[in-house]
Design a protein around this motif. Structure first.
Motif, PDB file in Angstrom:
ATOM      1  N   LEU A  48      39.721   1.598   3.268  1.00 36.20           N
ATOM      2  CA  LEU A  48      40.994   0.839   2.910  1.00 36.20           C
ATOM      3  C   LEU A  48      42.231   1.597   2.855  1.00 36.20           C
ATOM      4  O   LEU A  48      43.204   0.997   3.449  1.00 36.20           O
ATOM      5  N   TYR A  80      45.276  -0.011   5.170  1.00 38.34           N
ATOM      6  CA  TYR A  80      46.601  -0.324   4.263  1.00 38.34           C
ATOM      7  C   TYR A  80      47.875   0.277   5.102  1.00 38.34           C
ATOM      8  O   TYR A  80      48.698  -0.251   5.261  1.00 38.34           O
ATOM      9  N   THR A 133      51.049  -1.607   6.670  1.00 42.38           N
ATOM     10  CA  THR A 133      52.446  -1.533   6.311  1.00 42.38           C
ATOM     11  C   THR A 133      53.097  -1.015   7.442  1.00 42.38           C
ATOM     12  O   THR A 133      54.463  -1.422   7.659  1.00 42.38           O
TER      13      THR A 133
END
Length: 345
Positions: free
Chosen positions: A328, A332, A336
Motif C-alpha cells: 500500500l 499510494y 500521488t
C-alpha cells in the motif's frame, strides 16, 4: 431533445467575440529605467492579508522580467492608460475583488515596478494595445496615474504568444482560463503551433484543453468563475457529469440558489460538481471481479457511496492479501505522483 441541446437551452448558447485586431503606431519618447529591487517574500494568509501576500509575491516574481527588459535594451515610456486598449483576445475571467484591491494598494504604495508590454494599435492611430499587464494597466487607471510600458511592434502571433507565455510563466491562469484562451485563439484562426507556443503546452495537452473548454457551456463558466484549485481531472469529471440525463435541470437549480453567488469560485465549482454526482436513488452497481492469469476470481470489488471494498479470496490466493497490504505505501506514492502530474497537464 438531446442532452447537450437541453443543457445549452438551460444555460444559454456559447458566444465568442470575433472582433478583428489591428496594428500599432510609434511609441512615446522613451526614458531609461533602473531594475526594481526584489520585494520581500511574503507570508501568505487567508482573506485580505492573503490577497496582499499573493500580490506581493507576483510583484516579486515579476522583477526578473523588468531586469530582462532593461538588459535587452528595451526602454520604458509613460503612457496615458486611456490610450491603451486590452488585447484582442481575453485570457482571464473576473478576478477576486479583494485581491485586486490589494494589488491596487501595492501599486499606490510602491509604484509600478514592472512595465507592461504594448504595441501600437493596429487600426487606431495614436492608441496602443496590451500584450500583457492588464491588471497593472487597470490599477494605474484607477489611481489616475500614467502606466509605464515597453512599446514594441508586434504581429498578432507575437502578441498572443507573449500574452500566453507571460501568464504561463507565472502560473497565473487557472485551468479553465487557459482552456478558454486556447479556444479564443483557435476561433480567431491561429494555428495549433502558435497556440501551443502561447500556452507552453504539447499537442496532447492542447487537445485536452480545447476539448474540456468546448464541453462546458460559457454561461456555466461565467457563473462558476476561474476555480483556481480545480485542475484537469476535476474539470474532466464535471464534463462527464454534464453529459448525464437531467444535468441541465440540476445546473439551473444550483446556479439559482440564493447563496451561490456569494461563495468563492472554488466553492461554487465544488457545489456544482457535488450536485451533479450520481443520485443516491440509482441502483448499486453490480460487484466486479478481478481474475488472475489463470482466470480464477481472486478479488471481489464493490463500490458504493461510502467507499470501495476489496475482498480477497484467501482460498484461491492465500498470500495475496498480505502482499497487497504491504504494498500500500508504494502504491499510494505512485498514485500521488500520477495525480500531481495530471494536475499540471
Amino acid at each position: 431533445m438531446k442532452r447537450k441541446d437541453a443543457l445549452r437551452a438551460a444555460l444559454g448558447a456559447r458566444s465568442l467575440d470575433r472582433e478583428t485586431a489591428p496594428e500599432l503606431p510609434a511609441g512615446n519618447p522613451a526614458e531609461a529605467v533602473e531594475a526594481p529591487p526584489e520585494a520581500p517574500r511574503p507570508l501568505v494568509r487567508s482573506g485580505a492579508v492573503g490577497a496582499m501576500g499573493r500580490s506581493l509575491g507576483r510583484i516579486a516574481s515579476a522583477a526578473a522580467e523588468a531586469r530582462a527588459m532593461v538588459a535587452s535594451g528595451d526602454r520604458v515610456v509613460e503612457l496615458d492608460p486611456a490610450l491603451i486598449d486590452g488585447s484582442f483576445v481575453q485570457d482571464r475571467l473576473t478576478g477576486d475583488p479583494a485581491e485586486h484591491a490589494a494589488f491596487v494598494e501595492l501599486i499606490r504604495e510602491r509604484g509600478q515596478q514592472v512595465p507592461i508590454l504594448v504595441r501600437p494599435h493596429p487600426s487606431a492611430e495614436g492608441r496602443y494595445q496590451v500584450a500583457y499587464g492588464h491588471r497593472r494597466l487597470r490599477a494605474a487607471a484607477e489611481l489616475g496615474r500614467p502606466v509605464r510600458a515597453v512599446v514594441k511592434a508586434l504581429s498578432d502571433e507575437d502578441l498572443v504568444v507573449a500574452q500566453g507565455q507571460e501568464n504561463s510563466a507565472r502560473a497565473d491562469l487557472s485551468y479553465i482560463e487557459r482552456a478558454l484562451f486556447a479556444i479564443a485563439l483557435e476561433d480567431r484562426g491561429f494555428d495549433r503551433a502558435t497556440i501551443m507556443a502561447a500556452l507552453a503546452v504539447e499537442k496532447t495537452q492542447l487537445s485536452r484543453l480545447l476539448g474540456i473548454g468546448r464541453a462546458v457551456p460559457a454561461a456555466l463558466v461565467a457563473a462558476v468563475g476561474p476555480a483556481p484549485k480545480a485542475g484537469r481531472p476535476r474539470w474532466t469529471a464535471l464534463v462527464e457529469a454534464l453529459a448525464r440525463d437531467g444535468a441541465g435541470e440540476v445546473v439551473t437549480r444550483i446556479l439559482a440558489a440564493p447563496d451561490f453567488s456569494g461563495l468563492s469560485s472554488d466553492d461554487r465549482f465544488a457545489r456544482l460538481l457535488a450536485g451533479l454526482a450520481v443520485p443516491a436513488s440509482r441502483p448499486a452497481p453490480t460487484p466486479a471481479v478481478w481474475t488472475n492469469l489463470g482466470g480464477r476470481p481472486v478479488v471481489r470489488i464493490e463500490r458504493g457511496r461510502q467507499g470501495t471494498q476489496l475482498t480477497v479470496d484467501d482460498a484461491l490466493e492465500p498470500d495475496f492479501a498480505a502482499y497487497l497490504i504491504q504494498s500500500l505505501p508504494q502504491l499510494y506514492a505512485t498514485f500521488t505522483e500520477s495525480r500531481t502530474r495530471d494536475e499540471t497537464d
